[in-house]
Design an enzyme around this catalytic site. Structure first.
Site, PDB file in Angstrom:
ATOM      1  N   TYR A 158      41.211  49.735  45.093  1.00 37.07           N
ATOM      2  CA  TYR A 158      40.872  48.984  43.874  1.00 37.07           C
ATOM      3  C   TYR A 158      41.044  47.482  44.142  1.00 37.07           C
ATOM      4  O   TYR A 158      40.353  46.644  43.557  1.00 37.07           O
ATOM      5  CB  TYR A 158      41.731  49.467  42.697  1.00 37.07           C
ATOM      6  N   LYS A 165      42.002  42.503  37.031  1.00 36.19           N
ATOM      7  CA  LYS A 165      42.383  43.190  35.773  1.00 36.19           C
ATOM      8  C   LYS A 165      43.746  42.680  35.282  1.00 36.19           C
ATOM      9  O   LYS A 165      43.976  42.612  34.065  1.00 36.19           O
ATOM     10  CB  LYS A 165      42.409  44.707  35.955  1.00 36.19           C
TER      11      LYS A 165
HETATM   12  P1  NAP Z   1      29.142  50.179  34.174  1.00 36.64           P
HETATM   13  O1  NAP Z   1      28.388  51.122  33.315  1.00 36.64           O
HETATM   14  O2  NAP Z   1      28.590  49.912  35.536  1.00 36.64           O
HETATM   15  O3  NAP Z   1      29.377  48.827  33.361  1.00 36.64           O
HETATM   16  C1  NAP Z   1      29.771  47.620  33.995  1.00 36.64           C
HETATM   17  C2  NAP Z   1      28.904  46.557  33.404  1.00 36.64           C
HETATM   18  O4  NAP Z   1      29.281  45.260  33.856  1.00 36.64           O
HETATM   19  C3  NAP Z   1      27.444  46.751  33.782  1.00 36.64           C
HETATM   20  O5  NAP Z   1      26.643  46.665  32.642  1.00 36.64           O
HETATM   21  C4  NAP Z   1      27.243  45.600  34.737  1.00 36.64           C
HETATM   22  O6  NAP Z   1      25.910  45.215  34.931  1.00 36.64           O
HETATM   23  C5  NAP Z   1      28.075  44.559  34.057  1.00 36.64           C
HETATM   24  N1  NAP Z   1      28.175  43.337  34.847  1.00 36.64           N
HETATM   25  C6  NAP Z   1      28.559  43.175  36.129  1.00 36.64           C
HETATM   26  N2  NAP Z   1      28.447  41.889  36.493  1.00 36.64           N
HETATM   27  C7  NAP Z   1      27.961  41.219  35.402  1.00 36.64           C
HETATM   28  C8  NAP Z   1      27.613  39.868  35.125  1.00 36.64           C
HETATM   29  N3  NAP Z   1      27.747  38.892  36.036  1.00 36.64           N
HETATM   30  N4  NAP Z   1      27.138  39.563  33.897  1.00 36.64           N
HETATM   31  C9  NAP Z   1      26.990  40.496  32.948  1.00 36.64           C
HETATM   32  N5  NAP Z   1      27.297  41.796  33.149  1.00 36.64           N
HETATM   33  C10 NAP Z   1      27.767  42.143  34.361  1.00 36.64           C
HETATM   34  O7  NAP Z   1      30.641  50.700  34.411  1.00 36.64           O
HETATM   35  P2  NAP Z   1      31.848  51.017  33.404  1.00 36.64           P
HETATM   36  O8  NAP Z   1      32.750  51.898  34.183  1.00 36.64           O
HETATM   37  O9  NAP Z   1      31.333  51.444  32.086  1.00 36.64           O
HETATM   38  O10 NAP Z   1      32.586  49.601  33.299  1.00 36.64           O
HETATM   39  C11 NAP Z   1      32.858  48.971  32.073  1.00 36.64           C
HETATM   40  C12 NAP Z   1      34.256  48.390  32.065  1.00 36.64           C
HETATM   41  O11 NAP Z   1      35.202  49.450  32.068  1.00 36.64           O
HETATM   42  C13 NAP Z   1      34.594  47.524  33.265  1.00 36.64           C
HETATM   43  O12 NAP Z   1      35.388  46.431  32.840  1.00 36.64           O
HETATM   44  C14 NAP Z   1      35.406  48.463  34.120  1.00 36.64           C
HETATM   45  O13 NAP Z   1      36.279  47.784  35.011  1.00 36.64           O
HETATM   46  C15 NAP Z   1      36.166  49.183  33.039  1.00 36.64           C
HETATM   47  N6  NAP Z   1      36.826  50.429  33.445  1.00 36.64           N
HETATM   48  C16 NAP Z   1      36.123  51.406  34.051  1.00 36.64           C
HETATM   49  C17 NAP Z   1      36.767  52.563  34.438  1.00 36.64           C
HETATM   50  C18 NAP Z   1      36.015  53.659  35.132  1.00 36.64           C
HETATM   51  O14 NAP Z   1      36.649  54.517  35.752  1.00 36.64           O
HETATM   52  N7  NAP Z   1      34.707  53.712  35.053  1.00 36.64           N
HETATM   53  C19 NAP Z   1      38.144  52.730  34.201  1.00 36.64           C
HETATM   54  C20 NAP Z   1      38.844  51.714  33.562  1.00 36.64           C
HETATM   55  C21 NAP Z   1      38.173  50.551  33.195  1.00 36.64           C
HETATM   56  P3  NAP Z   1      25.273  45.514  36.420  1.00 36.64           P
HETATM   57  O15 NAP Z   1      25.158  46.997  36.550  1.00 36.64           O
HETATM   58  O16 NAP Z   1      23.988  44.800  36.431  1.00 36.64           O
HETATM   59  O17 NAP Z   1      26.218  44.945  37.442  1.00 36.64           O
END
Ligand code: NAP
Length: 258
Positions: A158, A165
């Site tokens: 990570y 984070k």
């Molecule tokens: P996701 O569907 O890939 O969402 C991440 C989003 O961030 C995507 O829409 C991505 O767009 C966007 N992003 C990245 N760079 C960007 C930029 N410069 N400007 C605007 N948008 C941008 O994945 P997710 O897992 O749902 O993630 C959402 C949040 O949850 C994140 O903060 C992640 O760290 C957090 N989270 C996830 C998990 C997990 O296991 N999945 C666990 C805990 C926390 P692009 O695809 O174009 O990059």
């Protein structure tokens, strides 16, 4: 409890990439709870997909491009929300990024550029959004951000995302302090692993899902609908006295020492 706890609320959602996105689950739950939402997407690549998803909320749903590292694009989004909604009640920050190579090797090898980009996209973006959202939240509001346990404990691979984070969670606390007088609450949901586009970029992610299933008290992984329900709670009056918190929605994994 009101069956539509977010009835009449106006929200802005950052971070829908596709139907598996955590942002999409929370947006659906917010809409189900009565909120009217506007959305952003990052880049042309995602436009069609996100357009199709948000179209399910009606053809006039606001959808705007926004790379969160670009101040001008953020300005344009909040101006449009101001013009269309007149105010804002809810903000969802569900955005994170680190270069793939930074999520594969060791943390000690993190480059200056990977460190900068990870913090800019994943942590500073919340501050940039809060600056622009707060003036629109004249009646108070709720900001919700997504985080992960790698901020406080070492989760192999990570790496720099964990450090970003940690910065995000500290930003949640400082923003909560600054904005509290305006009745604006700022909280984070620390989700257990969910199989999304962003998660698949983390080396060894499927092993992480299995590990949680084996070791979390509830012996399973979190479902995105459960993140949606927590998102509704944090946005609702039920959480009126909760701010600056990181709420673990991880089937209890965070309490385990072994
Ligand atoms: P996701 O569907 O890939 O969402 C991440 C989003 O961030 C995507 O829409 C991505 O767009 C966007 N992003 C990245 N760079 C960007 C930029 N410069 N400007 C605007 N948008 C941008 O994945 P997710 O897992 O749902 O993630 C959402 C949040 O949850 C994140 O903060 C992640 O760290 C957090 N989270 C996830 C998990 C997990 O296991 N999945 C666990 C805990 C926390 P692009 O695809 O174009 O990059």
């Amino acid at each position: 409890m009101n069956s539509k706890p977010l009835s009449g609320k106006l929200g802005l959602v950052f971070g829908v990439a596709n139907k598996r996105s955590i942002a999409w689950a929370i947006a659906q739950a917010w809409a189900e709870a009565g909120a009217r939402l506007a959305f952003t997407y990052q880049g042309e690549r995602l436009k069609e997909n996100v357009e199709e998803l948000v179209g399910t909320f009606g053809p006039d749903t606001i959808l705007l491009p926004c790379d969160v590292t670009q101040d001008a694009q953020l300005d344009a989004v909040f101006q449009k929300v101001k013009d269309s909604f007149g105010r804002l009640d809810l903000l969802l920050h569900s955005v994170a990024f680190a270069p793939k190579e930074a999520l594969e090797g060791t943390f000690v090898g993190t480059t200056r550029e990977a460190f900068r980009v990870a913090h800019d996209v994943s942590a500073y973006s919340l501050v940039a959004m809060a600056q622009r959202a707060a003036p629109l939240m004249a009646q108070g509001g709720s900001m919700v951000s997504m985080t992960y346990y790698g901020s406080v404990k070492v989760v192999p691979h990570y790496n720099v995302m964990g450090v970003a984070k940690a910065s995000l969670e500290a930003s949640v606390r400082y923003l909560a302090y600054d904005l509290g007088q305006q009745k604006i609450r700022v909280n984070a949901i620390s989700a257990g692993p969910v199989n999304t586009l962003a998660a698949r970029g983390i080396s060894g992610f499927s092993a992480m899902l299995k590990h949680y299933e084996a070791h979390a008290p509830l012996k399973r992984n979190v479902e995105t609908s459960e993140l949606g329900a927590t998102g509704v709670f944090l946005a609702s009056d039920g959480a009126a006295a909760i701010t600056g918190q990181v709420m673990y929605v991880d089937c209890g994994y965070e309490i385990m020492g072994m």
